[in-house]
Design a protein around this motif. Structure first.
Motif, PDB file in Angstrom:
ATOM      1  N   LYS A 167       0.837  -1.194   0.000  1.00  0.00           N
ATOM      2  CA  LYS A 167       0.000   0.000   0.000  1.00  0.00           C
ATOM      3  C   LYS A 167       0.873   1.246   0.000  1.00  0.00           C
ATOM      4  O   LYS A 167       1.903   1.290   0.667  1.00  0.00           O
ATOM      5  N   VAL A 168       0.456   2.262  -0.728  1.00  0.00           N
ATOM      6  CA  VAL A 168       1.175   3.535  -0.765  1.00  0.00           C
ATOM      7  C   VAL A 168       0.862   4.305   0.511  1.00  0.00           C
ATOM      8  O   VAL A 168      -0.309   4.597   0.790  1.00  0.00           O
ATOM      9  N   THR A 169       1.886   4.625   1.302  1.00  0.00           N
ATOM     10  CA  THR A 169       1.685   5.336   2.563  1.00  0.00           C
ATOM     11  C   THR A 169       2.062   6.816   2.467  1.00  0.00           C
ATOM     12  O   THR A 169       1.744   7.594   3.355  1.00  0.00           O
ATOM     13  N   TYR A 170       2.764   7.194   1.401  1.00  0.00           N
ATOM     14  CA  TYR A 170       3.107   8.610   1.208  1.00  0.00           C
ATOM     15  C   TYR A 170       3.389   8.828  -0.270  1.00  0.00           C
ATOM     16  O   TYR A 170       3.935   7.958  -0.958  1.00  0.00           O
ATOM     17  N   THR A 171       3.010   9.994  -0.784  1.00  0.00           N
ATOM     18  CA  THR A 171       3.312  10.358  -2.156  1.00  0.00           C
ATOM     19  C   THR A 171       3.578  11.851  -2.238  1.00  0.00           C
ATOM     20  O   THR A 171       3.013  12.628  -1.450  1.00  0.00           O
ATOM     21  N   SER A 172       4.415  12.257  -3.160  1.00  0.00           N
ATOM     22  CA  SER A 172       4.721  13.684  -3.296  1.00  0.00           C
ATOM     23  C   SER A 172       3.491  14.453  -3.776  1.00  0.00           C
ATOM     24  O   SER A 172       3.291  15.610  -3.375  1.00  0.00           O
ATOM     25  N   GLY A 173       2.704  13.860  -4.648  1.00  0.00           N
ATOM     26  CA  GLY A 173       1.487  14.509  -5.114  1.00  0.00           C
ATOM     27  C   GLY A 173       1.721  15.748  -5.950  1.00  0.00           C
ATOM     28  O   GLY A 173       0.848  16.614  -6.050  1.00  0.00           O
ATOM     29  N   VAL A 174       2.902  15.856  -6.571  1.00  0.00           N
ATOM     30  CA  VAL A 174       3.204  17.029  -7.397  1.00  0.00           C
ATOM     31  C   VAL A 174       3.441  16.579  -8.829  1.00  0.00           C
ATOM     32  O   VAL A 174       3.661  15.400  -9.111  1.00  0.00           O
ATOM     33  N   SER A 175       3.416  17.537  -9.740  1.00  0.00           N
ATOM     34  CA  SER A 175       3.631  17.234 -11.158  1.00  0.00           C
ATOM     35  C   SER A 175       5.051  17.574 -11.601  1.00  0.00           C
ATOM     36  O   SER A 175       5.365  17.528 -12.787  1.00  0.00           O
ATOM     37  N   ASP A 176       5.904  17.914 -10.656  1.00  0.00           N
ATOM     38  CA  ASP A 176       7.281  18.321 -10.936  1.00  0.00           C
ATOM     39  C   ASP A 176       8.055  17.169 -11.583  1.00  0.00           C
ATOM     40  O   ASP A 176       8.133  16.075 -11.037  1.00  0.00           O
ATOM     41  N   SER A 177       8.633  17.413 -12.751  1.00  0.00           N
ATOM     42  CA  SER A 177       9.289  16.344 -13.501  1.00  0.00           C
ATOM     43  C   SER A 177      10.809  16.296 -13.300  1.00  0.00           C
ATOM     44  O   SER A 177      11.511  15.628 -14.055  1.00  0.00           O
ATOM     45  N   GLU A 178      11.307  16.999 -12.275  1.00  0.00           N
ATOM     46  CA  GLU A 178      12.753  16.968 -12.001  1.00  0.00           C
ATOM     47  C   GLU A 178      13.226  15.525 -11.828  1.00  0.00           C
ATOM     48  O   GLU A 178      12.625  14.732 -11.100  1.00  0.00           O
ATOM     49  N   GLU A 179      14.342  15.189 -12.459  1.00  0.00           N
ATOM     50  CA  GLU A 179      14.903  13.839 -12.391  1.00  0.00           C
ATOM     51  C   GLU A 179      15.730  13.668 -11.111  1.00  0.00           C
ATOM     52  O   GLU A 179      16.542  14.531 -10.762  1.00  0.00           O
ATOM     53  N   LEU A 180      15.526  12.573 -10.418  1.00  0.00           N
ATOM     54  CA  LEU A 180      16.227  12.309  -9.165  1.00  0.00           C
ATOM     55  C   LEU A 180      17.565  11.618  -9.405  1.00  0.00           C
ATOM     56  O   LEU A 180      17.697  10.791 -10.308  1.00  0.00           O
ATOM     57  N   SER A 181      18.541  11.958  -8.571  1.00  0.00           N
ATOM     58  CA  SER A 181      19.822  11.242  -8.609  1.00  0.00           C
ATOM     59  C   SER A 181      20.029  10.396  -7.361  1.00  0.00           C
ATOM     60  O   SER A 181      20.749   9.390  -7.409  1.00  0.00           O
ATOM     61  N   SER A 182      19.410  10.782  -6.227  1.00  0.00           N
ATOM     62  CA  SER A 182      19.582   9.989  -5.012  1.00  0.00           C
ATOM     63  C   SER A 182      18.469  10.264  -4.016  1.00  0.00           C
ATOM     64  O   SER A 182      17.869  11.350  -4.002  1.00  0.00           O
ATOM     65  N   LEU A 183      18.174   9.257  -3.193  1.00  0.00           N
ATOM     66  CA  LEU A 183      17.231   9.344  -2.085  1.00  0.00           C
ATOM     67  C   LEU A 183      17.909   8.790  -0.849  1.00  0.00           C
ATOM     68  O   LEU A 183      18.665   7.825  -0.929  1.00  0.00           O
ATOM     69  N   GLN A 184      17.626   9.381   0.304  1.00  0.00           N
ATOM     70  CA  GLN A 184      18.245   8.919   1.552  1.00  0.00           C
ATOM     71  C   GLN A 184      17.269   9.091   2.705  1.00  0.00           C
ATOM     72  O   GLN A 184      16.797  10.199   2.965  1.00  0.00           O
ATOM     73  N   VAL A 185      16.953   7.994   3.380  1.00  0.00           N
ATOM     74  CA  VAL A 185      16.113   8.063   4.582  1.00  0.00           C
ATOM     75  C   VAL A 185      16.970   8.543   5.746  1.00  0.00           C
ATOM     76  O   VAL A 185      18.071   8.029   5.978  1.00  0.00           O
ATOM     77  N   LEU A 186      16.464   9.532   6.498  1.00  0.00           N
ATOM     78  CA  LEU A 186      17.213  10.111   7.605  1.00  0.00           C
ATOM     79  C   LEU A 186      16.762   9.579   8.956  1.00  0.00           C
ATOM     80  O   LEU A 186      17.567   9.386   9.861  1.00  0.00           O
ATOM     81  N   ASP A 187      15.450   9.388   9.134  1.00  0.00           N
ATOM     82  CA  ASP A 187      14.922   8.793  10.358  1.00  0.00           C
ATOM     83  C   ASP A 187      13.540   8.228  10.039  1.00  0.00           C
ATOM     84  O   ASP A 187      13.186   8.072   8.862  1.00  0.00           O
ATOM     85  N   ALA A 188      12.752   7.939  11.056  1.00  0.00           N
ATOM     86  CA  ALA A 188      11.464   7.272  10.842  1.00  0.00           C
ATOM     87  C   ALA A 188      10.479   8.109  10.041  1.00  0.00           C
ATOM     88  O   ALA A 188       9.523   7.567   9.462  1.00  0.00           O
ATOM     89  N   ASP A 189      10.687   9.429   9.967  1.00  0.00           N
ATOM     90  CA  ASP A 189       9.693  10.294   9.324  1.00  0.00           C
ATOM     91  C   ASP A 189      10.252  11.208   8.242  1.00  0.00           C
ATOM     92  O   ASP A 189       9.474  11.884   7.564  1.00  0.00           O
ATOM     93  N   THR A 190      11.556  11.268   8.059  1.00  0.00           N
ATOM     94  CA  THR A 190      12.118  12.232   7.117  1.00  0.00           C
ATOM     95  C   THR A 190      13.070  11.570   6.132  1.00  0.00           C
ATOM     96  O   THR A 190      13.703  10.567   6.434  1.00  0.00           O
ATOM     97  N   PHE A 191      13.148  12.180   4.943  1.00  0.00           N
ATOM     98  CA  PHE A 191      14.113  11.719   3.950  1.00  0.00           C
ATOM     99  C   PHE A 191      14.646  12.917   3.177  1.00  0.00           C
ATOM    100  O   PHE A 191      14.079  14.016   3.205  1.00  0.00           O
ATOM    101  N   ALA A 192      15.764  12.696   2.498  1.00  0.00           N
ATOM    102  CA  ALA A 192      16.382  13.725   1.667  1.00  0.00           C
ATOM    103  C   ALA A 192      16.355  13.271   0.215  1.00  0.00           C
ATOM    104  O   ALA A 192      16.451  12.081  -0.080  1.00  0.00           O
TER     105      ALA A 192
END
Length: 370
Positions: A167-192
């Protein structure tokens, strides 16, 4: 120019420890499990790629030199095969599960490490609704009682999916098409997140999409591609952002719009493959980070150092082993595909290169003897 023989002699002084190994194929993955095991995975097109769980030689697992050990090589504990190129692999902490991403990129794959055999087997997939062709989803893991997979190829497709229920628990919900290079989870509730344009953001999943970010790319980048990593703790700025032309920016999360410091690293050439660009903070050293993806070297920097000309910085240490130990003798020198710091040994790193070599090395900090 320094020869391989000269480097081998010099390496006796430069390294506390050094081991070189050859894999069945080149890898872009070096993912730790504990402090004695690591996962690697191939990324070749149009063939089956191996996923291997390796344990380090016993010598590298002890706290101090305890003499000779009969086993001097990695040991294969588990293995499996993928029909896809694997560009990223994450171990789900406290489980026997792995999540991989690669091409074709229309899904993620979940793997399980067998308890009663040496097999790593695919158990299910997670659908990715972005049909991006050559783009593949970046991934990170929220580790909790119910682990979640953060994934996306662009900001518009960013989602957190419950690993068990899907199940999807979170989504950005935006139409921004910027391409990602990296994702990093910081703690139980935040990411970079970091975009290839240099755009950085910190996201709190307890709120609707409202990241703290630097909307515009960093100044002086010349249109290069970027990657970034956040340090968990330590003094000074704790975000490092690296451009494919060698520009390194250090940022404070309280003000992402204005870098605390921007320096030019002495790289031989802009990165020939920005997908391999990597910057990592040393978990056991307060002020050190490493960069790779420009050539066959890994460079270590002290971010507090003021050595070199204004606006430039000199590496504290450069690992050239992949260049000098390349025995293929044809074509260009190998390119470092990834590197990672040992989670417990402060100056020990693993690095992999396009010639399928993997090096484990503990560099000597000569400042300690001054």
């Amino acid at each position: 120019m320094e020869s391989a023989e000269d480097w081998l002699v010099e390496s006796l002084r430069l390294y506390q420890d050094f081991h070189a190994f050859d894999l069945p194929g080149a890898t872009r993955v070096l993912e730790w499990i504990g402090d004695k095991g690591v996962f690697v995975a191939g990324y070749e097109k149009l063939k089956k790629n191996e996923i291997l769980h390796l344990t380090l030689p016993p010598r590298l697992s002890v706290k101090e030199n305890q003499g000779l050990f009969p086993e001097r090589d990695f040991k294969v504990c588990h293995g499996g095969f993928s029909d896809r190129s694997i560009f990223d692999l994450k171990h789900v902490p406290d489980t026997r599960l792995l999540v991989t991403s690669g091409l074709p990129g229309c899904y993620l794959q979940v793997w399980q490490i067998a308890e009663d055999s040496d097999v790593i087997e695919a158990v299910r997939t997670i659908a990715v609704h972005e049909k991006e062709g050559s783009l593949w989803p970046r991934i990170a893991i929220f580790s909790s009682v119910a682990p979640g997979v953060l994934h996306g190829a662009r900001l518009s497709g960013l989602k957190v999916v419950d690993l068990e229920s899907q199940k999807v628990t979170y989504t950005s919900g935006v139409s921004d098409s910027e391409e990602l290079s990296s994702l990093q989870v910081l703690d139980a509730d935040t990411f970079a997140f970091c975009c290839t344009s240099g755009r950085l953001g910190l996201v709190d999943t307890r709120q609707k999409w409202a990241p703290a970010e630097n909307v515009n790319p960093s100044p002086g980048s010349g249109g290069g591609r970027w990657c970034a990593e956040v340090r968990g703790q330590g003094p000074g700025p704790n975000i490092a952002s690296l451009c494919s032309d060698g520009l390194l920016c250090l940022l404070d999360p309280r003000d992402l719009r204005h870098p605390v410091r921007s320096v030019r690293c002495p790289v031989s050439t802009p990165s020939p493959d920005p997908e391999l660009l990597r910057v990592t903070w040393a978990p056991g050293l307060d002020s050190c980070l490493a960069i790779s993806g420009f050539d066959g070297t890994v460079q270590v920097y002290d971010v507090t150092s003021r050595d070199g000309m204004e606006g430039h910085v000199e590496p504290l240490f450069t690992h050239r082993g992949h260049v000098f130990l390349d025995d293929h003798g044809t074509g260009a020198a190998p390119l470092v595909t990834t590197h990672t710091w040992h989670p417990r040994k402060p100056r020990t790193l693993l690095s992999a290169a396009s010639d399928a070599s993997v090096h484990v090395w503990d560099w000597v900090d000569f400042r300690a003897s001054r």
